[in-house]
Design a protein around this motif. Structure first.
Motif: not given
Length: 248
Positions: A140-142, A33, A130, A29, A47-48, A163, A59
């Motif tokens: 995961v929310c991007l 990013l 995720g 990760v 990235w959540t 995605r 972040t």
């Protein structure tokens, strides 16, 4: 293909190459990013993971969100249409401007307390699987932010291309743990040999069973490990180190 298209393709391929070579989430990760922020160009990225975002939220830049911003986001996120899209909607790549007009966006409490201070005048967000944590499925929310021009159709297309690949690699690196007694002793033996690179013929010879029986054991093991093939099964078995209770 024009020059801009070639640049975009190279950025996408850089992400894909990293995903192919990934061996664990912790190393993947942080390296991923910056490549994502080049593939879908923006000023910042968040990235959540869910359901526990506090554990691994990352972040770019690293100091993008302070504690006050995170607390404000937690208070107001339920009223944010783009957050709703990535939590309870399809999670497909979506521009903020597709969901709501600029005036509506700027009237949000999250805009005043979170987005405006970081220059997020435009946003593109998506969600994808995720993997699993302690047997619980994650997503995961991007979200990518821009202060200048809005995201283009090409940006959305690049995000849509990446995605499913992001979801697949995270599911590979963090597969679900099988419950107790799911994997039989013989399936365990087959999986152990598979993880060490033996072919079905070699496994059959080693265990004194037929190749057809090896196929059956693997078919049952794939379902129990929630994987779709040999490589995923081998990776899942090696990830666990096989310290589990097994059935007969």
């Amino acid at each position: 293909m024009n020059a801009a298209g070639e640049v975009g393709l190279r950025r996408v391929l850089a992400v894909v190459d990293l995903l192919i070579d990934a061996v664990d989430e912790d190393s993947l990760v942080p390296a991923l990013l910056p490549l994502l922020l080049r593939a879908v160009p923006g000023d910042s990225l968040v990235w959540t993971p869910r359901p526990d975002p506090a554990e691994r939220m990352l972040t770019l830049p690293e100091d993008l969100l302070d504690r006050a911003a995170l607390e404000a986001f937690a208070r107001h996120a339920a009223a944010d249409a783009l957050v709703t899209h990535t939590t309870t909607g399809t999670g497909a790549p979506m521009r903020r401007s597709t969901l709501q007009a600029g005036g509506e966006y700027r009237a949000l409490a999250t805009y005043a307390d979170v987005y405006r201070p970081i220059g997020a005048e435009h946003q593109l967000a998506m969600a994808f699987p995720g993997g699993y944590a302690d047997g619980t499925p994650r997503s995961v929310c991007l979200a990518v932010n821009r202060s200048g021009s809005d995201f283009t159709d090409d940006d959305v297309a690049v995000a849509a291309l990446l995605r499913p690949r992001l979801g697949r690699v995270l599911n590979r690196l963090a597969p679900p743990m099988p419950g107790p007694d799911l994997v039989t002793g013989r399936e365990s033996a087959v999986l152990g040999l598979l993880a060490h690179g033996l072919t079905n013929q070699q496994i059959a010879h080693r265990l004194a069973i037929s190749p057809r029986t090896v196929d059956k054991h693997l078919e049952h093991a794939y379902a129990k490990l929630h994987v779709g093939g040999r490589v995923e099964a081998a990776n899942a078995w090696l990830t666990r180190g096989a310290p589990m209770r097994m059935g007969p």
